[in-house]
Write a protein that holds these residues in place. Sequence first.
Motif, PDB file in Angstrom:
ATOM      1  N   ILE A  27       0.883  -1.166   0.000  1.00  0.00           N
ATOM      2  CA  ILE A  27       0.000   0.000   0.000  1.00  0.00           C
ATOM      3  C   ILE A  27       0.925   1.222   0.000  1.00  0.00           C
ATOM      4  O   ILE A  27       1.876   1.278   0.773  1.00  0.00           O
ATOM      5  CB  ILE A  27      -0.901   0.041   1.263  1.00  0.00           C
ATOM      6  N   THR A  28       0.640   2.189  -0.863  1.00  0.00           N
ATOM      7  CA  THR A  28       1.517   3.361  -0.976  1.00  0.00           C
ATOM      8  C   THR A  28       0.753   4.630  -0.661  1.00  0.00           C
ATOM      9  O   THR A  28      -0.347   4.837  -1.185  1.00  0.00           O
ATOM     10  CB  THR A  28       2.096   3.456  -2.411  1.00  0.00           C
ATOM     11  N   LEU A 121       1.443  -5.745   9.405  1.00  0.00           N
ATOM     12  CA  LEU A 121       2.366  -4.753   8.866  1.00  0.00           C
ATOM     13  C   LEU A 121       3.783  -5.266   9.055  1.00  0.00           C
ATOM     14  O   LEU A 121       4.261  -5.426  10.180  1.00  0.00           O
ATOM     15  CB  LEU A 121       2.174  -3.401   9.561  1.00  0.00           C
ATOM     16  N   ALA A 122       4.463  -5.553   7.946  1.00  0.00           N
ATOM     17  CA  ALA A 122       5.784  -6.171   8.011  1.00  0.00           C
ATOM     18  C   ALA A 122       6.920  -5.159   7.879  1.00  0.00           C
ATOM     19  O   ALA A 122       7.921  -5.255   8.585  1.00  0.00           O
ATOM     20  CB  ALA A 122       5.912  -7.243   6.921  1.00  0.00           C
ATOM     21  N   PHE A 123       6.781  -4.202   6.965  1.00  0.00           N
ATOM     22  CA  PHE A 123       7.829  -3.217   6.702  1.00  0.00           C
ATOM     23  C   PHE A 123       7.206  -1.884   6.334  1.00  0.00           C
ATOM     24  O   PHE A 123       6.116  -1.845   5.772  1.00  0.00           O
ATOM     25  CB  PHE A 123       8.717  -3.637   5.512  1.00  0.00           C
ATOM     26  N   VAL A 124       7.938  -0.823   6.601  1.00  0.00           N
ATOM     27  CA  VAL A 124       7.545   0.511   6.156  1.00  0.00           C
ATOM     28  C   VAL A 124       8.801   1.170   5.584  1.00  0.00           C
ATOM     29  O   VAL A 124       9.867   1.112   6.184  1.00  0.00           O
ATOM     30  CB  VAL A 124       6.975   1.372   7.305  1.00  0.00           C
ATOM     31  N   ASN A 125       8.662   1.783   4.411  1.00  0.00           N
ATOM     32  CA  ASN A 125       9.782   2.435   3.769  1.00  0.00           C
ATOM     33  C   ASN A 125       9.324   3.796   3.258  1.00  0.00           C
ATOM     34  O   ASN A 125       8.252   3.903   2.665  1.00  0.00           O
ATOM     35  CB  ASN A 125      10.281   1.570   2.599  1.00  0.00           C
ATOM     36  N   ILE A 142       6.673   9.948  -0.072  1.00  0.00           N
ATOM     37  CA  ILE A 142       6.053   8.657  -0.383  1.00  0.00           C
ATOM     38  C   ILE A 142       6.384   7.656   0.721  1.00  0.00           C
ATOM     39  O   ILE A 142       7.496   7.633   1.234  1.00  0.00           O
ATOM     40  CB  ILE A 142       6.518   8.153  -1.769  1.00  0.00           C
ATOM     41  N   THR A 143       5.384   6.869   1.087  1.00  0.00           N
ATOM     42  CA  THR A 143       5.571   5.812   2.086  1.00  0.00           C
ATOM     43  C   THR A 143       4.974   4.540   1.540  1.00  0.00           C
ATOM     44  O   THR A 143       3.830   4.535   1.065  1.00  0.00           O
ATOM     45  CB  THR A 143       4.891   6.174   3.426  1.00  0.00           C
ATOM     46  N   ARG A 144       5.741   3.460   1.599  1.00  0.00           N
ATOM     47  CA  ARG A 144       5.248   2.147   1.195  1.00  0.00           C
ATOM     48  C   ARG A 144       5.068   1.306   2.463  1.00  0.00           C
ATOM     49  O   ARG A 144       5.988   1.163   3.260  1.00  0.00           O
ATOM     50  CB  ARG A 144       6.236   1.477   0.241  1.00  0.00           C
TER      51      ARG A 144
END
Length: 151
Positions: A27-28, A121-125, A142-144
């Motif tokens: 999800i972005t 929720l596994a990762f946030v970048n 931007i956040t993924r």
Amino acid sequence: MKKILLVIAFIGLSFAEINAQVEYKVITSVESIVPNGLGRSRIVSSSEERDYKNFTSERSSDKKEDKRNKSDRGEIRVKNFEETKLLNFYNIGGIRFQNIAANDAVISSKINTMISEGWELAFVNTGVESVGGKGDNNGIFITRYIFKRSL
């Protein structure tokens, strides 16, 4: 006897963990950092699947063995997706903290909904793109959010 059952149960659980199948979903969120509130901000989530192998080339230094991918951009493009409106970081008066708080509330709602649907929720970048020079009218934050769940 209890020890043997515990060992067998432990081995069985370990084996189940190794063979567990997992799926991921990205999800972005794109939040505009364009001055005067001229940008657009959204949460975007694809409703379609794509197999990256269909758009991947095998490249090498040997030009005879090089296999160029002939995919058309239209084949890659996703036309079915969910788009959630967010507010821009800036308005005509400058940075708008109420907009940031509103976006946090909407993004939290999306994350909580995904978790209630069995996603973790596994990762946030995150990243920022902006020239930042004089007269710069471009920029996004931007956040993924990468979620996973067992199949």
